[in-house]
Motif scaffolding. Structure first.
Motif, PDB file in Angstrom:
ATOM      1  N   TYR A  23       0.501  -1.374   0.257  1.00  0.00           N
ATOM      2  CA  TYR A  23       0.103   0.275   0.348  1.00  0.00           C
ATOM      3  C   TYR A  23       1.018   1.676  -0.414  1.00  0.00           C
ATOM      4  O   TYR A  23       1.024   2.197  -0.318  1.00  0.00           O
ATOM      5  CB  TYR A  23      -0.950  -0.108   1.548  1.00  0.00           C
ATOM      6  CG  TYR A  23      -1.353   1.133   1.649  1.00  0.00           C
ATOM      7  CD1 TYR A  23      -3.182   0.908   0.465  1.00  0.00           C
ATOM      8  CD2 TYR A  23      -1.377   2.037   2.397  1.00  0.00           C
ATOM      9  CE1 TYR A  23      -3.608   2.677   1.016  1.00  0.00           C
ATOM     10  CE2 TYR A  23      -1.859   3.545   2.410  1.00  0.00           C
ATOM     11  CZ  TYR A  23      -3.096   3.734   2.022  1.00  0.00           C
ATOM     12  OH  TYR A  23      -3.575   5.121   1.908  1.00  0.00           O
ATOM     13  N   LEU A  24       2.280   1.175   1.090  1.00  0.00           N
ATOM     14  CA  LEU A  24       2.810   1.779   1.138  1.00  0.00           C
ATOM     15  C   LEU A  24       3.515   2.843  -0.110  1.00  0.00           C
ATOM     16  O   LEU A  24       4.163   4.211  -0.658  1.00  0.00           O
ATOM     17  CB  LEU A  24       3.497   2.338   2.037  1.00  0.00           C
ATOM     18  CG  LEU A  24       2.358   2.355   3.185  1.00  0.00           C
ATOM     19  CD1 LEU A  24       3.920   2.502   4.945  1.00  0.00           C
ATOM     20  CD2 LEU A  24       2.068   3.526   3.365  1.00  0.00           C
ATOM     21  N   ASN A  25       3.783   1.750  -0.754  1.00  0.00           N
ATOM     22  CA  ASN A  25       4.503   1.642  -2.255  1.00  0.00           C
ATOM     23  C   ASN A  25       3.944   2.915  -3.201  1.00  0.00           C
ATOM     24  O   ASN A  25       4.297   3.927  -4.061  1.00  0.00           O
ATOM     25  CB  ASN A  25       4.903   0.195  -2.438  1.00  0.00           C
ATOM     26  CG  ASN A  25       6.539  -0.274  -2.430  1.00  0.00           C
ATOM     27  OD1 ASN A  25       7.544   0.594  -1.770  1.00  0.00           O
ATOM     28  ND2 ASN A  25       6.763  -1.274  -2.918  1.00  0.00           N
ATOM     29  N   SER A  26       2.818   3.028  -2.913  1.00  0.00           N
ATOM     30  CA  SER A  26       1.745   3.522  -3.916  1.00  0.00           C
ATOM     31  C   SER A  26       1.381   4.910  -3.509  1.00  0.00           C
ATOM     32  O   SER A  26       1.254   5.693  -4.123  1.00  0.00           O
ATOM     33  CB  SER A  26       0.498   3.002  -4.404  1.00  0.00           C
ATOM     34  OG  SER A  26       0.636   1.514  -5.264  1.00  0.00           O
ATOM     35  N   HIS A  27       1.099   4.689  -2.404  1.00  0.00           N
ATOM     36  CA  HIS A  27       1.290   5.869  -1.696  1.00  0.00           C
ATOM     37  C   HIS A  27       2.034   6.849  -0.904  1.00  0.00           C
ATOM     38  O   HIS A  27       1.894   7.593  -0.287  1.00  0.00           O
ATOM     39  CB  HIS A  27       0.110   5.419  -0.704  1.00  0.00           C
ATOM     40  CG  HIS A  27      -1.212   5.367  -1.056  1.00  0.00           C
ATOM     41  ND1 HIS A  27      -2.776   5.798  -1.150  1.00  0.00           N
ATOM     42  CD2 HIS A  27      -1.340   4.528  -1.312  1.00  0.00           C
ATOM     43  CE1 HIS A  27      -2.807   5.214  -2.339  1.00  0.00           C
ATOM     44  NE2 HIS A  27      -3.008   3.891  -2.348  1.00  0.00           N
ATOM     45  N   LEU A  28       3.580   6.555  -0.506  1.00  0.00           N
ATOM     46  CA  LEU A  28       4.037   7.290  -0.011  1.00  0.00           C
ATOM     47  C   LEU A  28       5.966   6.725  -1.147  1.00  0.00           C
ATOM     48  O   LEU A  28       6.731   6.658  -0.498  1.00  0.00           O
ATOM     49  CB  LEU A  28       4.751   6.465   1.635  1.00  0.00           C
ATOM     50  CG  LEU A  28       5.570   7.596   2.159  1.00  0.00           C
ATOM     51  CD1 LEU A  28       4.648   8.982   1.926  1.00  0.00           C
ATOM     52  CD2 LEU A  28       5.667   6.860   3.536  1.00  0.00           C
ATOM     53  N   PRO A  29       5.484   7.083  -2.208  1.00  0.00           N
ATOM     54  CA  PRO A  29       6.764   6.671  -3.332  1.00  0.00           C
ATOM     55  C   PRO A  29       7.704   8.178  -2.178  1.00  0.00           C
ATOM     56  O   PRO A  29       7.781   8.555  -2.400  1.00  0.00           O
ATOM     57  CB  PRO A  29       6.634   6.725  -4.058  1.00  0.00           C
ATOM     58  CG  PRO A  29       5.015   7.712  -4.492  1.00  0.00           C
ATOM     59  CD  PRO A  29       4.837   7.959  -3.085  1.00  0.00           C
ATOM     60  N   ALA A  30       9.737   7.267  -3.160  1.00  0.00           N
ATOM     61  CA  ALA A  30      10.478   8.367  -2.241  1.00  0.00           C
ATOM     62  C   ALA A  30      10.922   8.555  -3.768  1.00  0.00           C
ATOM     63  O   ALA A  30      12.368   9.171  -3.648  1.00  0.00           O
ATOM     64  CB  ALA A  30      11.675   6.788  -1.966  1.00  0.00           C
ATOM     65  N   HIS A  45      13.011  -2.087   3.345  1.00  0.00           N
ATOM     66  CA  HIS A  45      12.192  -1.291   2.555  1.00  0.00           C
ATOM     67  C   HIS A  45      13.115  -0.217   2.707  1.00  0.00           C
ATOM     68  O   HIS A  45      12.760   0.490   1.631  1.00  0.00           O
ATOM     69  CB  HIS A  45      11.789  -0.362   3.859  1.00  0.00           C
ATOM     70  CG  HIS A  45      10.539  -0.997   4.474  1.00  0.00           C
ATOM     71  ND1 HIS A  45       9.077  -0.909   4.269  1.00  0.00           N
ATOM     72  CD2 HIS A  45      10.878  -1.847   5.646  1.00  0.00           C
ATOM     73  CE1 HIS A  45       8.908  -1.786   5.064  1.00  0.00           C
ATOM     74  NE2 HIS A  45       9.697  -2.609   6.150  1.00  0.00           N
ATOM     75  N   TRP A  46      13.922   0.366   2.871  1.00  0.00           N
ATOM     76  CA  TRP A  46      14.816   1.428   2.085  1.00  0.00           C
ATOM     77  C   TRP A  46      16.453   0.863   0.818  1.00  0.00           C
ATOM     78  O   TRP A  46      17.575   1.420   0.869  1.00  0.00           O
ATOM     79  CB  TRP A  46      15.711   1.881   3.662  1.00  0.00           C
ATOM     80  CG  TRP A  46      14.573   2.624   4.023  1.00  0.00           C
ATOM     81  CD1 TRP A  46      14.235   2.254   5.741  1.00  0.00           C
ATOM     82  CD2 TRP A  46      13.664   3.624   4.218  1.00  0.00           C
ATOM     83  NE1 TRP A  46      13.256   2.692   5.794  1.00  0.00           N
ATOM     84  CE2 TRP A  46      13.202   3.719   4.471  1.00  0.00           C
ATOM     85  CE3 TRP A  46      13.992   4.719   2.947  1.00  0.00           C
ATOM     86  CZ2 TRP A  46      11.928   5.380   4.964  1.00  0.00           C
ATOM     87  CZ3 TRP A  46      13.730   5.994   3.237  1.00  0.00           C
ATOM     88  CH2 TRP A  46      12.299   6.413   4.358  1.00  0.00           C
ATOM     89  N   ALA A  47      15.855   0.216   0.350  1.00  0.00           N
ATOM     90  CA  ALA A  47      17.145  -0.853  -0.462  1.00  0.00           C
ATOM     91  C   ALA A  47      17.498   0.050  -1.632  1.00  0.00           C
ATOM     92  O   ALA A  47      18.720  -0.093  -2.048  1.00  0.00           O
ATOM     93  CB  ALA A  47      16.235  -2.334  -1.326  1.00  0.00           C
ATOM     94  N   GLU A  48      16.765   1.392  -2.251  1.00  0.00           N
ATOM     95  CA  GLU A  48      16.908   2.401  -3.038  1.00  0.00           C
ATOM     96  C   GLU A  48      17.992   2.999  -2.232  1.00  0.00           C
ATOM     97  O   GLU A  48      18.041   4.743  -2.880  1.00  0.00           O
ATOM     98  CB  GLU A  48      16.033   2.664  -3.723  1.00  0.00           C
ATOM     99  CG  GLU A  48      15.270   1.463  -4.465  1.00  0.00           C
ATOM    100  CD  GLU A  48      14.052   1.966  -5.719  1.00  0.00           C
ATOM    101  OE1 GLU A  48      13.368   3.033  -5.793  1.00  0.00           O
ATOM    102  OE2 GLU A  48      13.475   1.142  -5.909  1.00  0.00           O
ATOM    103  N   ALA A  49      17.766   3.530  -1.191  1.00  0.00           N
ATOM    104  CA  ALA A  49      18.553   3.744  -0.554  1.00  0.00           C
ATOM    105  C   ALA A  49      19.983   4.387  -0.507  1.00  0.00           C
ATOM    106  O   ALA A  49      20.669   2.989   0.582  1.00  0.00           O
ATOM    107  CB  ALA A  49      17.928   4.569   0.941  1.00  0.00           C
ATOM    108  N   GLU A  50      20.855   5.073  -0.994  1.00  0.00           N
ATOM    109  CA  GLU A  50      21.777   4.954  -1.122  1.00  0.00           C
ATOM    110  C   GLU A  50      23.066   5.116   0.731  1.00  0.00           C
ATOM    111  O   GLU A  50      23.463   4.381   0.508  1.00  0.00           O
ATOM    112  CB  GLU A  50      22.550   6.148  -1.659  1.00  0.00           C
ATOM    113  CG  GLU A  50      22.428   5.644  -3.402  1.00  0.00           C
ATOM    114  CD  GLU A  50      23.243   6.528  -5.042  1.00  0.00           C
ATOM    115  OE1 GLU A  50      24.119   7.556  -4.527  1.00  0.00           O
ATOM    116  OE2 GLU A  50      22.713   6.345  -6.025  1.00  0.00           O
ATOM    117  N   THR A  51      22.567   5.929   1.091  1.00  0.00           N
ATOM    118  CA  THR A  51      22.972   6.257   2.304  1.00  0.00           C
ATOM    119  C   THR A  51      22.019   6.360   3.167  1.00  0.00           C
ATOM    120  O   THR A  51      20.308   6.544   3.240  1.00  0.00           O
ATOM    121  CB  THR A  51      24.221   7.307   2.234  1.00  0.00           C
ATOM    122  OG1 THR A  51      23.297   8.621   2.335  1.00  0.00           O
ATOM    123  CG2 THR A  51      24.784   7.549   1.344  1.00  0.00           C
TER     124      THR A  51
END
Lengths: 550, 182
Positions: A181-188, B7-13
């Protein structure tokens, strides 16, 4: 839409409207009489979500759901979490006690501060103080994934024969659903792009690594000049760029403090695989998140009975309070954001209304000539004076009501006050051999404080403070501030009392900031010279941004 | 064992991960200052609607239940768990003037008034005369959800008089409608 209780809207590049609306609705959830979750609970829930540090809490929650299903078999676990009353440790303790009294469950043991559950394959304990947070998490899960979905996942653990392994499996399924759910609603992606743009800019300018201590006011301005025309539009407004640098500085500082500055996750739970521990992110974010707490507290009941800050004062304070200690490092950026950020906001509004860019820019350039740094600095000083008057008036109303929260104001505003003449009238408070009265001792004893106040005439310094506070109370005409001779209602006193710590926190931040302002002016040849230089820089950039040169 | 999802696999640091979380927090806060244009409900609102007949209904809730099939399904499942009187089967298709449906501990019959053809009687017979439901919930996929306060039963029977063409009557005549009482 994925979540089912709120408005449509997946996140374009940042958080979705739906996620925001759901968290907002949860923070405002009421049992009909009062807010169900305390602000600290709602804030913690938000951090679990944005830090993705919910795996452990979901595990705990599943154990609590199992316990709830066993202590109230007729009404179900729902009554435990959603039955009447606020979600507090005391109310959950009472529900468990009452439930077990009516329906003893051999596997559940209720202790003074925890509840234990014994499974065939292990045991688990949960503190009552955790339960409001877990309850808010369940509210979030049911409101986003849906009750039917959550119930289906929980089904296996709603029976007395559930095992600890089953509870873990259930928690894992729930975590995975929330993750999706958060992958859709809280993208980084957008945030990553912004962070990398800033740190790459820092590296390029400093010929080295991006360090928190390298961020300066000039760097913030230079980044905005270099990047505000960026196609994605992430850096268009100066105010947003200042906030961005504050966040980057906070993140770099927190990572450095955790000894995790270098590439790939020194704070990770699995360093070899480059895994970053969400709990460490949560811990880093707590201090940042709690900065807003004083402003949020003033907006919430019972403090919102009193209008401590007007709209303009609140707006002046917002960025400063959210900046925390960074306000001491980037004071000019904050001042620039207040002045030129406000100009840019007005220009954006006018452009949206269809006014031509050239007209908008020239009109604001003329107006900006009158709203320079000196006026901006005076706005902060005026806000500081108004806040001080609000504190003094609060002291008066609290003191007259015999509320010992008044002592905190007195000690903060007059830390060196000479109260020695009061020693004679206070027999049961701590005194030093020098006969110095300790009001910290008084704080423990409301009756002694009342004695102090009743005898303030014998202490010139206190008498003067009380007289000043009465005068301040007389001069304030805002909602909730009664005139000295009319007295305050019980609700208003509760409002004054609950706001004291928040007001003092804001007062401290503002005082530290206003003392920096003359130094900024001095270091840059005075406000007038700064106005001339910066107006040219900002309006030159505005013209480029809004296409006046093209 | 609790699974660990990276969850943070794509974070570089770590700094980047903290920033991403911090940025989300900032965005959430900025948006809450603007306040959502449309009211949002949480499950707590649905639960109160289902269990507290005298509690005020959260703004927008009944409209959302009517328009959102997932939310309506949640309401139906919640009532199956918290309403002691619930349907065993959906009503048989109406045969002339009478429709009957059966539930756990009750029988509901719709009968046209002989005195006034524009009116319809809803007769609810309770098997347990000590049982005294005070709220009727009617859930229909096209008509939405309705919550109706019930009068005290007389000799184990609750009786309502409705307009034949009222939305409630239309819902109750529909065999696909579910009824719950608590």
């Amino acid at each position: 839409m994925d979540g089912i209780y709120s408005i449509d809207g997946l996140a374009g590049g940042t958080v979705s409207d739906e996620l925001q609306a759901t968290l907002q609705a949860i923070s405002e959830t009421s049992d009909g009489h009062q807010i169900k979750f305390k602000p600290a609970v709602s804030r913690r829930l938000t951090r679990w979500i944005v830090c993705r540090s919910y795996t452990g809490p979901i595990h705990e929650l599943c154990h609590l759901v199992h316990i709830a299903s066993q202590i109230d078999r007729s009404a179900g676990f729902e009554n435990f979490f959603w039955g009447p009353g606020p979600a507090t440790a005391q109310s959950f303790r009472r529900k468990i006690g009452d439930g077990l009294g009516l329906n003893p469950a051999a596997a559940i043991e209720h202790l003074p501060s925890t509840v234990h559950v014994n499974y065939l394959d292990g045991e688990f304990a949960i503190a009552h103080t955790r339960m409001p947070f877990l309850s808010a998490l369940l509210e979030f899960l049911t409101s986003t994934l849906g009750y039917a979905t959550v119930l289906e996942i929980l089904e296996d653990i709603l029976v007395s024969s559930a095992t600890r392994a089953q509870v873990s499996d259930t928690a894992n399924v729930l975590s995975r659903r929330l993750y999706a759910y958060l992958n859709s609603h809280l993208p980084a992606a957008t945030a990553q792009r912004k962070y990398r743009a800033v740190t790459e800019f820092m590296v390029a300018r400093r010929n080295g690594a991006a360090h928190a201590e390298n961020i300066t006011d000039d760097m913030v301005l230079n980044f905005w000049i270099a990047s505000s025309a960026d196609e994605a539009g992430d850096f268009k407004t100066y105010r947003k760029v200042v906030k961005l640098f504050i966040n980057v500085r906070d993140a770099l500082t927190a990572a450095q403090q955790q000894g995790a500055f270098h590439r790939i996750s020194s704070i990770g739970t699995d360093r070899e695989n480059g895994e970053i521990d969400p709990g460490a992110i949560d811990a880093a974010l707590e201090e940042i998140h709690e900065r807003r707490a004083p402003l949020d507290l003033l907006d919430a009941a019972p403090a919102n009975e009193i209008k401590f800050l007007n709209k303009s004062e609140r707006s002046t304070l917002e960025l400063l309070i959210e900046s925390g200690n960074t306000a001491q490092i980037l004071p000019l950026s904050i001042l620039r954001a207040e002045i030129f950020g406000a100009v840019q906001a007005r220009m954006t509004q006018a452009l949206r209304r269809g006014t031509s860019p050239a007209t908008v820019i020239e009109a604001n350039a003329n107006q900006a000539a009158n709203i320079g740094y000196e006026t901006g600095a005076k706005d902060f000083e005026k806000t500081a004076n108004n806040l001080e008057r609000a504190l003094l008036a609060s002291f008066y109303h609290l003191a007259m009501a015999g509320d010992d929260a008044a002592i905190s104001i007195l000690l903060e505003m007059q830390p060196d006050i000479d109260l020695s003449p009061l020693a004679a009238v206070i027999s049961d408070t701590d005194t030093t051999p020098d006969n110095v009265v300790s009001l910290h001792g008084v704080k423990e004893q409301r009756s002694a404080f009342t004695t102090v106040l009743n005898n303030h005439a014998t202490c010139p310094a206190l008498a003067e403070f009380v007289a000043d506070s009465k005068q301040a109370a007389n001069r304030i005409s805002r909602k909730g501030f009664a005139k000295p001779d009319t007295g305050s209602s019980t609700e208003e006193i509760a409002g004054f009392s609950s706001a004291v710590d928040a007001l003092l926190d804001i007062h401290k931040s503002l005082s530290r900031f206003t003392t920096l302002l003359p130094r900024i002016a001095e270091s840059r040849n005075g406000w007038v010279a700064m106005d001339a230089i910066d107006r040219e820089i900002f309006f030159d950039q505005f013209r480029q941004l809004y296409g006046v040169y093209s | 064992m609790t699974d660990t999802i990276n969850h943070w696999a794509e974070a570089e640091t770590a700094g980047e991960a903290i920033f991403v979380a911090c940025d989300a927090l900032t965005n959430l806060q900025a948006r809450s200052d603007n306040a959502a244009a449309e009211p949002t409900v949480c499950f707590n609102d649905l639960y109160r609607y289902a269990t507290e007949p005298d509690a005020p209904v959260k703004a927008g809730l009944t409209r959302l239940i009517s328009t959102n099939p997932k939310l309506r399904n949640d309401m139906r499942i919640l009532l199956e768990r918290v309403a002691p009187l619930r349907p065993i089967s959906r009503a048989a298709a109406s045969s002339g003037a009478t429709t009957t449906r059966f539930g756990t501990g009750f029988q509901m019959t719709l009968r046209k008034s002989q005195a006034d053809r524009e009116q319809l009687y809803v007769i609810i017979k309770l098997q347990d005369q000590t049982c005294s439901p005070n709220t009727l919930f009617v859930i229909n996929d096209t008509e939405g959800c309705d919550r109706i306060p019930l009068p005290e039963p007389t000799d184990g029977t609750v009786q309502l008089l409705l307009g034949s063409n009222s939305a409630l009557a239309v819902s109750l005549r529909d065999p696909k409608t579910d009824v719950f009482m608590r």
